[in-house]
Design an enzyme around this catalytic site. Structure first.
Site: not given
Ligand SMILES: *Cc1c(COP(=O)(O)O)cnc(C)c1O
Length: 390
Positions: A57, A109, A180, A205
């Site tokens: 961890r 998001y 983000d 993504k």
């Molecule tokens: C998908 C997404 C998240 C969340 O991420 P996960 O990997 O699904 O937990 C956060 N911010 C944005 C802009 C996203 O597209």
């Protein structure tokens, strides 16, 4: 033996991406890190771990390789990999204190909005939502702002925040800035270079890019904040697993060429859709018609693979188009090699109340595309055929 310094700024982004985070293994020369599937490590004497490795961890070499790679590519002091994007964001907020004020963009998001509103607020943080695309708002943030949290471009409306103005506005009130960077990826935008303190990724993504792993990351600009994030990552424990770290690093290696094709295809489709009589409007930061096109051009190296459009005839027509598409697959998520289509209203943004969706401009006939890396001509033909049914 040759060594590649992936944090050497004289090398291009593509070169650094291919080599980031890992030197060939001194024992075997392995060009990719082994997947260290171990929970613990043998010690030579009590409290004398070898090279600092005690428990997975806290320390795992495969995860560390991914974390180093992300830190290098975002230009930060240190990277941290998590089990999901949400786990990364939650861990970032764990570093704040009770009653701290988080000023957040009003187009986030959906999962981030839910985390803030239903969990972090209950645990004592305060949230205030503003339009971070508006320089006047950024110049006048509340005096007690602790953290400015924003996405750019946003999901699904691809609104672009002027990062330099956001960072300047936050500095004026002594706040930190977290961005983000999921939609742009480090290939197109590096907020830390503009002065941001933290970069957030859903590595699910574009970073991993193959729709085969869920993960998240934080990259922090300075060593002091790195200490705080390291403590909370280890204490709360939502770390990326070794195999997930491997998959994410494997995907990351091709980020630059994938992103080039995502952008090229999205640009082609945006132009095609803008000229189509059955399309009401197109949202793509690369189009001159986008309200923040100039801002995007100034702070991004290209405009990304996401676009939205509205079909003439509203939701019923949009549903017919989605049903008729063959190459584009109907699914949530984004940033993978395959093209995906979805309707934000009934799908990814269903948790946003309908009147709020209308206020934000998320119409029921809005279609969101995650443009993949297939042949652009095939994608265009698929849309052309589907639009004939609208
Ligand atoms: C998908 C997404 C998240 C969340 O991420 P996960 O990997 O699904 O937990 C956060 N911010 C944005 C802009 C996203 O597209």
């Amino acid at each position: 033996m040759t060594t590649t310094h992936s944090d050497d700024d004289s090398l291009g982004f593509g070169t650094r991406t291919v080599h980031a985070g890992w030197e060939p293994d001194p024992l075997t020369g392995a060009v990719m890190p082994p997947v260290y599937l171990t929970s613990t490590y043998v010690q030579d004497a009590p409290a004398e771990p070898r090279n600092g490795y005690e428990y997975s961890r806290t320390q795992n070499p495969t995860r560390f390789a991914l974390e180093r790679a992300l830190a290098e590519l975002e230009g930060g002091a240190r990277g941290f990999a998590f089990a999901s994007g949400m786990a990364a964001i939650h861990t970032l907020l764990l570093t704040l204190e009770r009653d701290d004020l988080v000023v957040a963009g009003d187009d986030l998001y959906g999962g981030t909005h839910r985390l803030f509103g239903r969990i972090e607020a209950r645990l004592g943080l305060r949230f205030h939502y503003v339009d971070t695309t508006d320089p006047a708002v950024l110049a006048d943030l509340p005096a007690d702002t602790r953290l400015l949290y924003l996405e750019t471009p946003t999901n699904p409306l691809l609104k672009v925040t002027p990062l330099a103005a956001a960072i300047e506005g936050a500095r004026r009130v002594g706040a930190e800035v977290a961005v983000d960077n999921t939609f742009a990826s480090p290939a197109l935008q590096n907020p830390i270079a503009l002065g941001a303190d933290v970069v957030v990724h859903s590595t699910t993504k574009y970073v991993a890019g193959h729709s085969d792993v869920v993960g998240g990351a934080l990259v922090v600009a300075d060593a002091e904040r790195a200490e705080a994030v390291a403590f909370h990552q280890n204490s709360a424990g939502a770390v990326a697993a070794p195999f997930d770290s491997f998959l994410t690093l494997r995907g990351l290696r091709t980020l630059e060429v994938r992103m080039q094709r995502h952008c090229e295809n999205a640009r082609r489709l945006a132009r095609f859709l803008e000229a189509h009589p059955k399309v009401e409007s197109v949202i793509y930061p690369g189009l001159a018609s986008h309200p923040q096109h100039e801002v995007a051009a100034a702070q991004m190296r290209d405009f990304g693979g996401m676009l939205c459009f509205e079909v003439v005839g509203g939701e019923a027509a949009a549903r017919r188009v989605v049903a008729a598409l063959r190459v584009f697959q109907l699914a949530e998520s984004l940033g993978g090699v395959e093209s995906l289509v979805e309707l934000p209203g009934p799908m990814t943004h269903a948790s946003v109340p309908p009147e709020r969706r209308r206020e934000l401009g998320i119409g029921d006939g809005l279609v969101r595309l995650s443009v993949g890396i297939e042949d652009g001509a095939d994608l265009e033909a698929d849309l052309a055929r589907a639009l004939r049914t609208a």
